[in-house]
Structure formats: structure tokens, C-alpha cells
Design a protein around this motif. Sequence first.
Motif, PDB file in Angstrom:
ATOM      1  N   GLY A  76       0.819  -1.201   0.000  1.00 30.46           N
ATOM      2  CA  GLY A  76       0.000   0.000   0.000  1.00 30.46           C
ATOM      3  C   GLY A  76       0.853   1.251   0.000  1.00 30.46           C
ATOM      4  O   GLY A  76       1.991   1.245   0.486  1.00 30.46           O
ATOM      5  N   LYS A 103      -2.270   0.212  -5.802  1.00 30.26           N
ATOM      6  CA  LYS A 103      -1.799   0.147  -4.417  1.00 30.26           C
ATOM      7  C   LYS A 103      -1.931   1.484  -3.683  1.00 30.26           C
ATOM      8  O   LYS A 103      -1.514   1.592  -2.525  1.00 30.26           O
ATOM      9  N   VAL A 105      -3.694   3.584  -1.392  1.00 31.57           N
ATOM     10  CA  VAL A 105      -4.726   3.245  -0.402  1.00 31.57           C
ATOM     11  C   VAL A 105      -5.111   4.427   0.475  1.00 31.57           C
ATOM     12  O   VAL A 105      -6.121   4.367   1.188  1.00 31.57           O
ATOM     13  N   LEU A 279      -7.046  -3.234   2.038  1.00 30.98           N
ATOM     14  CA  LEU A 279      -5.961  -3.875   1.313  1.00 30.98           C
ATOM     15  C   LEU A 279      -6.458  -5.144   0.631  1.00 30.98           C
ATOM     16  O   LEU A 279      -7.262  -5.892   1.199  1.00 30.98           O
TER      17      LEU A 279
END
Length: 280
Positions: A76, A103, A105, A279
Motif C-alpha cells: 500500500g 496500491k 490506499v 488492502l
Amino acid sequence: MIIDAHQHFWDPARADYPWMNAPELAPIRRSFGPADLAPLLKENGIDASIVVQCRSALDETEEFLRIAHATPSVIGVVGWVDLTDGALGDTLDRLRAVPGGNKLVGIRHQVHDEADPDWLLREDVQRGLTAVFAHDLAYDFLVRSRELPAAITTAQAFPQARFVLDHAAKPPIAGGGSTEWSDRIAALGACGNVWCKISGLATEAVWNDWDAERLLPFVQHAARCFGEDRLIYGSDWPVCLLAGSYGEIKDALEACLAKIGPQVRDKAFGVNARVAYRLA
């Protein structure tokens, strides 16, 4: 999966980090990258990490996404964008489309460096946060006690959003704590949409004179405020190196969490980060 939910990469030879100019930060004023972190993760039983912004620059976010794309252990990126950008939605769409964009986040801004303690409440900032949440991203609060009232109001204004408080709002551990910090963090914890990172605590203590027992009261208070489902572990590497090694920091926080309860430790080292940041 054991997750370090707060670490950094930087290279002062390639970019400017204004906060790093203080003389006492000289030991960490050098390059730190994935190759430096990888052996530490392995030695300490950490499976994956989340890299977090260090400077207010879009090119750093883009660089972190490239790193995440090339580094499987980076699961992340909490990057930086200009929340006052009127075309922020387009910027976020572009970031999501680059390699590693999946990725992304969360977003963070160094709010505690703003002169205005109510910076978060500015109309243009609130509009930017609306765009962040429309893209299903979390927002990391980087605040101290001074900015906590604005953070509380912001969390209340976006009840469906996800917020993560970095470093438990940097409690004044070296000075023995304060009722202002403890009361305000309790009010923020009452907002059910805020998670709290147990990170960066050793560097808020006296760097050469701390141990897990001295951190414990602050971790316990955070646990009372946020509960076992909203505590998240982060190393704050390499900033943490000012106070101790990666292993020393990890072991101390793990010991604190384990004293509160094994299930608290287990959730803080994985599942809570996965929920807060959604995630994969």
C-alpha cells in the motif's frame, strides 16, 4: 499476514525534505530505500508494509507507486496530493491508472506543520477530502494535540469515510503526557470511523532513555479510546532509528500490545490495517 503499516523511503540527495533540516536529524539524513528495508522485514517476521508520504510533492506519490509496483512487499501507498486542487478528482484518476496505482490506499498531508490549527476545516480542503473519499481512499491525520479539534470535526463531517490517526497524535511522552492530548484523543476515538496507528512513539520519548514500560501508558490509553479493532502497528522506519533499531521498536510495541491482550496484538499487526486501508 503481518503488516508494518507505516514506513518511509527517501533520498535527500534527490529531493528536499524541509522537516529534515534540524541538526538532531542528521543520523537519518541519507537515502533509505526498499533494499534497506527488506532484510529488516525478514529479520523481524514482517510480511508486508505500507509506505507513507514524506514531503508535499506529487512526484513523490508517483515514485512510491512505481516502487510499490516493483516491490511485492509494499502492499500500500499513502501518498500526497494537493487537497486544494480544484481538479483533484482527475489527479486521483491519473494516479490510479499508472503502474502501481492499484496500491494507492490513502492520502496524507503534514497538517501539524500548517500555521493554522484549523487548516483541515478550510472549505477547499474539505472539498478535497470529498474527492479523496469518492475514490474510496483513506485519509491519514498527521496532527498533534493542537490540531485534534479540527480532526475531530472533520471525522464527524464524513461519517462514512475512513481516517487513520498517525503516531497516536504524537503524545508528549518525554514530558510525561498531558490531559489535553488524552482528552482530545478520546474524543477522536469516539468517532467510529477513525483508526489509530501505534507508531512513532519512541521518538516522542527521550531518545536515549525509554523502554516499553514508559510507552505502555500511552498505548493503553489509545487502546481504551479506539478498542482492539482500530489499533494499527507501524514502525515509522527510518525515523524510528533516532530512538532505536527496527527490532527494538517492533519488540517494544509488540510487548505493549501483548500486555493489553494477545488478540489486541494480533489484530494490530495485520487485520486492522487491512480493514482501514481496504488492502487486497
